[in-house]
Design an enzyme around this catalytic site. Sequence first.
Site, mmCIF file in Angstrom:
data_model
loop_
_atom_site.group_PDB
_atom_site.id
_atom_site.type_symbol
_atom_site.label_atom_id
_atom_site.label_comp_id
_atom_site.label_asym_id
_atom_site.label_seq_id
_atom_site.Cartn_x
_atom_site.Cartn_y
_atom_site.Cartn_z
ATOM 1 N NE ARG A 90 112.121 60.419 50.712
ATOM 2 C CZ ARG A 90 110.954 60.505 50.050
ATOM 3 N NH1 ARG A 90 110.874 60.130 48.876
ATOM 4 N NH2 ARG A 90 110.076 61.339 50.688
ATOM 5 C CG ASP A 143 103.069 67.275 47.793
ATOM 6 O OD1 ASP A 143 102.602 66.281 48.771
ATOM 7 O OD2 ASP A 143 104.077 67.398 47.557
#
Length: 315
Positions: free
Chosen positions: A117, A235
């Site tokens: 990530r 989002d």
Amino acid sequence: MVGVRRIAREPALVDGRLAPRHFLDIDQFDSAELRGILEVSAAYKNGRRNRPLAGKTLAMIFEKPSTRTRVSFEVATRQLGGDTIFLSTTDSQLGRGETIGDTARVLSRYVDVIMIRTDLSQKLEELAHYASVPVINGLTNASHPCQIMADVMTLQEKKGPLAGRTVAWSGDGNNVAASWVHAAVRFGFTLRLACPAALSPNPALLEWAWREGGRVSLTQEPCEAVAGADCIVTDTWVSMGDEAGGRRHNLLAPYRVDQALMARAKPDAIFMHCLPVKRGEEVTAEVIDGPQSVVWDEAENRLHVQKGILTWCLG
């Protein structure tokens, strides 16, 4: 940018060895492969109990913090019989100048699969290029494929076959929106993006979608995008790495998902958000905590999808 082996339907050989099966981005797969991963994910959700990761270890590299990505991958690996190792920038030599390539070579001697990530997609690609074990994209600034696989799984659970369905995105044309574009093309549903001009997706991404025959459109009018939609998605306005300035909030305020915007979609439309959420900014509490919200099912499906992805990567 380091070139990455493209994913193929048949196992490829690299230097006489079977190439690792990376999960980097949804657009690198064909529809059948993606549906196969989701079928396995659904089987685990419905009670499959085999443990294909017994004796295997997942290394998780986090250059960006996470709740859902870390917990879902860790729990998924353990439930599949494997072990995990967590590495932040303070836990590894990556934070002290070691190259991604050297890290990939070393970890490949210790573990069976690597999840990263990070910020730059070039780091992901370099890791995959030098690793001799599968690499999974846990998020970059350019895409978030594991999240969108869970979103597609949720959409199918709530709405059935995706053919003829319409998803509307309202907000920043960010990495999550980019993976929704990939998914729309590969799974065959319509995607309408409503974004401020200054925060629109990369034009090259939209051109790719149109070349591939995707039903993807872009507007600056949220009401236009959501009209008659089966699902509305948004989002957070400020992602990790973004500057939380007033200009961004001013640009995105008209794209807030409230009950009035939801009312323009189909009466049985669902609301999705990958979390974390800031109630009152990108979505009102009335919507995300209301009856049309499926965000908790969506979050749970991260666990099941990670199982499907890990199983696919390790064959």
